[in-house]
Every structure is written in structure tokens, then in C-alpha cells.
Motif scaffolding. Structure first.
Motif, short mmCIF file in Angstrom:
data_model
loop_
_atom_site.label_atom_id
_atom_site.label_comp_id
_atom_site.label_asym_id
_atom_site.label_seq_id
_atom_site.Cartn_x
_atom_site.Cartn_y
_atom_site.Cartn_z
N MET A 123 40.27 30.39 39.14
CA MET A 123 41.70 30.41 39.38
C MET A 123 42.09 31.72 40.05
O MET A 123 41.66 32.80 39.63
N LYS A 124 42.90 31.65 41.09
CA LYS A 124 43.30 32.82 41.83
C LYS A 124 44.36 33.60 41.04
O LYS A 124 45.32 33.03 40.54
N THR A 125 44.17 34.94 40.95
CA THR A 125 45.12 35.78 40.23
C THR A 125 46.33 36.06 41.11
O THR A 125 46.20 36.35 42.29
N ASP A 126 47.51 35.99 40.53
CA ASP A 126 48.75 36.29 41.24
C ASP A 126 49.09 37.76 41.01
O ASP A 126 49.57 38.15 39.94
N TYR A 127 48.83 38.60 42.03
CA TYR A 127 49.04 40.04 41.88
C TYR A 127 50.49 40.45 42.11
O TYR A 127 50.82 41.63 42.10
N THR A 128 51.37 39.46 42.36
CA THR A 128 52.79 39.77 42.46
C THR A 128 53.45 39.80 41.09
O THR A 128 54.57 40.25 40.95
N ARG A 129 52.74 39.32 40.06
CA ARG A 129 53.26 39.32 38.70
C ARG A 129 52.75 40.57 37.99
O ARG A 129 51.69 41.13 38.33
N PRO A 130 53.46 41.07 36.98
CA PRO A 130 53.02 42.27 36.26
C PRO A 130 51.63 42.08 35.66
O PRO A 130 51.22 40.96 35.32
N LEU A 131 50.91 43.19 35.51
CA LEU A 131 49.60 43.15 34.87
C LEU A 131 49.72 42.61 33.45
O LEU A 131 50.66 42.96 32.72
N ASP A 132 48.77 41.80 33.07
CA ASP A 132 48.69 41.34 31.69
C ASP A 132 47.85 42.36 30.91
O ASP A 132 46.63 42.21 30.78
N LEU A 133 48.52 43.38 30.43
CA LEU A 133 47.80 44.48 29.78
C LEU A 133 47.27 44.10 28.41
O LEU A 133 46.44 44.82 27.84
N LYS A 134 47.71 42.98 27.88
CA LYS A 134 47.23 42.55 26.57
C LYS A 134 45.99 41.68 26.68
O LYS A 134 45.03 41.84 25.91
N HIS A 135 45.96 40.77 27.67
CA HIS A 135 44.86 39.82 27.75
C HIS A 135 44.06 39.93 29.05
O HIS A 135 43.01 39.29 29.18
N GLY A 136 44.54 40.69 30.02
CA GLY A 136 43.90 40.74 31.32
C GLY A 136 42.62 41.55 31.34
O GLY A 136 42.29 42.28 30.39
N HIS A 137 41.87 41.41 32.45
CA HIS A 137 40.60 42.11 32.63
C HIS A 137 40.52 42.68 34.04
O HIS A 137 41.20 42.19 34.96
#
Length: 346
Positions: free
Chosen positions: A1-15
Motif C-alpha cells: 500500500m502506498k503511503t500518503d505523505y501529505t498526511r501527518p506522520l503516524d508517530l504512534k504506529h508508523g515505521h
């Protein structure tokens, strides 16, 4: 799945992914929403390939360190605070006032953003506590399996005032050798965490910024020859370095070297010599014998030096040996560490 970098970072679950090191939108987002958020200051905000620093009176001192510790989080600290403390201390023991740091990060693909934010927050707190600013940096991302989560390189710049000139070459026979506190705490805290060892008393890393303590020593006016922080290789390696630089010998008193009982017991259990174990918040001071008591009092007046002790003296020895008078009245050599008993501790 392509990440949408226009949305804020998911600092809780992101990698971390490879795009975060590619120089594009994802990398700018990581810098803006994580690094600049916690480390931001006017100098870092210049946003250029380098930072223009204000000219300071005196001479410049510069030092650099790379940090590859495992585990990244340990009792008493983490790789973020350690990266700040290690470089601040290397500048401070030169007698300088640390002012600015750079920070380079090598991040492994898949590293949790939550852990990275925790590390960066720790760096920010450590820098604030030490009175320094992180003014420039770099971020690289490598493929999964090609790093150990995160590696950090920090470079520090400080100012050394005229008249302050400390060096291992300045030690001379008769000088006193002092230590600011117990040895081996950092290395054994790492080992206990890594091996899941349980001791009656918890062992906590001594990781700390020493620039307040070194500044107090400089201000005291005592006759200092040198200061040094005994990190990798521990007390033994650092004292042998000083002996080689000064072309003198050294005699230590085993009974005078402060070691926490838990650290001493852990070393006995694992077959390790505490003299070889890394420290990250301790200071070796060599001073004129006549200044030893006053220097000890200055050390003990500071929270990081309350367990300071005189542990030996500089001797006239053409072989530049470091020797120890044991508790049982004998003597033994204190040699360089052969090999690495505790890998990835700094």
C-alpha cells in the motif's frame, strides 16, 4: 500500500521506510514533524546545508563520536541521551565549554517512529540539560537488516578560554590521580539489560553530561594537568593512554577505587574486570599533589562527584607501566584491554 505523505506522520504506529531517506517529501516531513519539532532552535532553523555560528572569544575545541549501542534503551538512559552526553563530555574534559552539536542518524527500514521520537525527545532533554544546542544534522535510511535500528553520530564544538591548557602529556611524577565516582556502572547496566540478568540492587547507567563538573574544576583554580572520561576500555585503557602520552608510569591503589557492590558482584559472576568496563558519566582528573585535597573537595561538592576519590599517583617509570597495589599487598599490571568483552556498549 502506498503511503500518503501529505498526511501527518503516524508517530504512534508508523515505521521508517526507504522514502524517509530519499531527500523528497517524506524526508522533509520526517525532519519537520519529528526532528525539528523536538530539537528546533534558531540556529537549526536556518535550514541550509550548514549552520552559520556566531564567533566566540577563545579557541575552538571539536570532537566527534559514533554510537551503536545495543539495546537502544537501558536502565538510566538510551542511545539519544548517550549520543549527547558522550560528545559533550569529550569537549568538556578538554577544559572547554560545549556549545553546539551536530547529529547524524542512520535509520533502519522498519524502525518504529514511536521509538525514534522517544530517542529524539531524550536527545533534546539531554542537550537542554547540558546547555548545548543541536544546530545541524543528517538522516540516512538503509535497507532492513543492514543496521541495528538506529546509529547516531554527534560532533561537538566548544570554546576553550585562553590560559586553559589540559593534556595527557602534562602529567608528571608525583601528581595525584582522582576519579569522580564509581566505575563500571554503564557497561554492567547494558550487560544486565542485554542478558536479562537480575541483581539484588539494580544497576543503572551513569550516563550524564560532565560539563558542569568540569567547569567547576576549572573555576576552582586548582593546579589541573588533565581531565579525561573513561568510556570504551574503561579506567584501564584511559590510564594507559595517559601513561603513554605523558611518558610516565602510574601506581593505583585497588582499595581506593570506588565500585558499587552490585557492579563488583556482577563482574565476578561474569568473569569481567571492572577496570575494563565502560563509563559514561565519570571523570578522571590528574592534578598536582598539593592540589589533590582541594580538587577532591570541588568534585565532592558537585552531585556527579560526590563519591570522588584519589586512586593513585603518577610515577617516574621509563616503561610507562600502569600498576596496581592490590588489597592483599601485592602488585599487578593494569594492561590494555585485549578484545572486547562487552560489544556495542557506547
Amino acid at each position: 500500500m502506498k503511503t500518503d505523505y501529505t498526511r501527518p506522520l503516524d508517530l504512534k504506529h508508523g515505521h521508517i521506510d526507504m522514502n524517509h531517506g530519499g531527500g523528497g517529501r517524506a524526508m522533509q516531513q520526517l525532519i519537520r514533524e519529528l526532528f525539528a519539532k523536538h530539537l528546533g532552535n534558531d540556529l537549526l532553523a536556518q535550514g541550509n546545508d550548514g549552520t552559520v555560528l556566531p564567533v566566540q572569544p577563545g579557541r575552538l575545541v571539536m570532537s566527534t563520536d559514533s554510537h551503536v549501542i545495543t539495546p537502544l534503551f537501558f536502565p538510566g538512559g538510551d542511545i539519544g541521551a548517550l549520543a549527547v552526553h558522550g560528545t559533550v563530555n569529550d569537549v568538556a574534559v578538554m577544559g572547554a565549554t560545549p556549545l553546539w552539536l551536530s547529529a547524524g542518524f542512520i535509520l533502519e527500514e522498519g524502525f518504529p517512529l514511536a521509538d525514534l521520537e522517544r530517542i529524539v525527545q531524550s536527545m533534546a532533554a539531554a542537550a537542554h540539560g547540558a546547555g548545548v544546542q543541536i544546530v545541524t544534522g543528517d538522516t540516512q535510511v538503509v535497507e532492513r537488516g543492514k543496521a541495528d535500528g538506529v546509529f547516531i553520530t554527534t560532533t561537538g564544538v566548544g570554546v576553550l578560554l585562553d590560559g586553559v591548557n589540559l593534556s595527557g602529556a602534562h602529567a608528571r611524577p608525583g601528581d595525584a590521580v582522582l576519579i569522580s565516582g564509581t566505575i563500571g556502572d554503564h557497561g554492567m547496566a547494558i550487560m544486565s539489560q542485554r542478558e536479562n540478568l537480575q541483581f539484588a540492587a539494580p544497576i543503572v547507567s551513569d550516563s550524564a553530561a560532565l560539563n558542569g563538573l568540569t567547569a567547576a574544576l576549572i573555576a576552582s583554580g586548582t593546579e589541573l594537568r588533565l581531565m579525561r572520561d573513561p568510556t570504551r576500555g574503561g579506567l584501564a585503557a584511559t590510564l594507559n593512554e595517559i601513561a603513554q602520552q605523558s611518558r610516565c608510569g602510574m601506581t593505583l591503589m585497588e582499595a581506593a577505587i570506588p565500585i558499587q557492590p552490585a557492579v563488583e558482584g556482577a563482574c565476578e559472576l561474569l568473569g569481567l574486570d571492572p577496570l575494563n568496563i565502560a563509563n559514561e558519566g565519570k571523570l578522571i582528573v590528574v592534578c598536582a599533589a598539593a592540589s589533590a585535597e582541594a580538587t577532591l573537595q570541588t568534585l565532592r561538592a558537585h552531585p556527579l562527584g560526590r563519591n570522588a576519590a584519589q586512586i593513585g599517583s603518577i610515577t617516574d617509570d621509563p616503561h610507562h607501566f600502569v600498576q596496581m597495589q592490590t588489597r592483599f599487598g601485592g602488585r599487578r599490571m593494569v594492561d590494555w584491554l585485549s578484545g572486547e568483552p562487552l560489544p556495542r556498549i557506547c
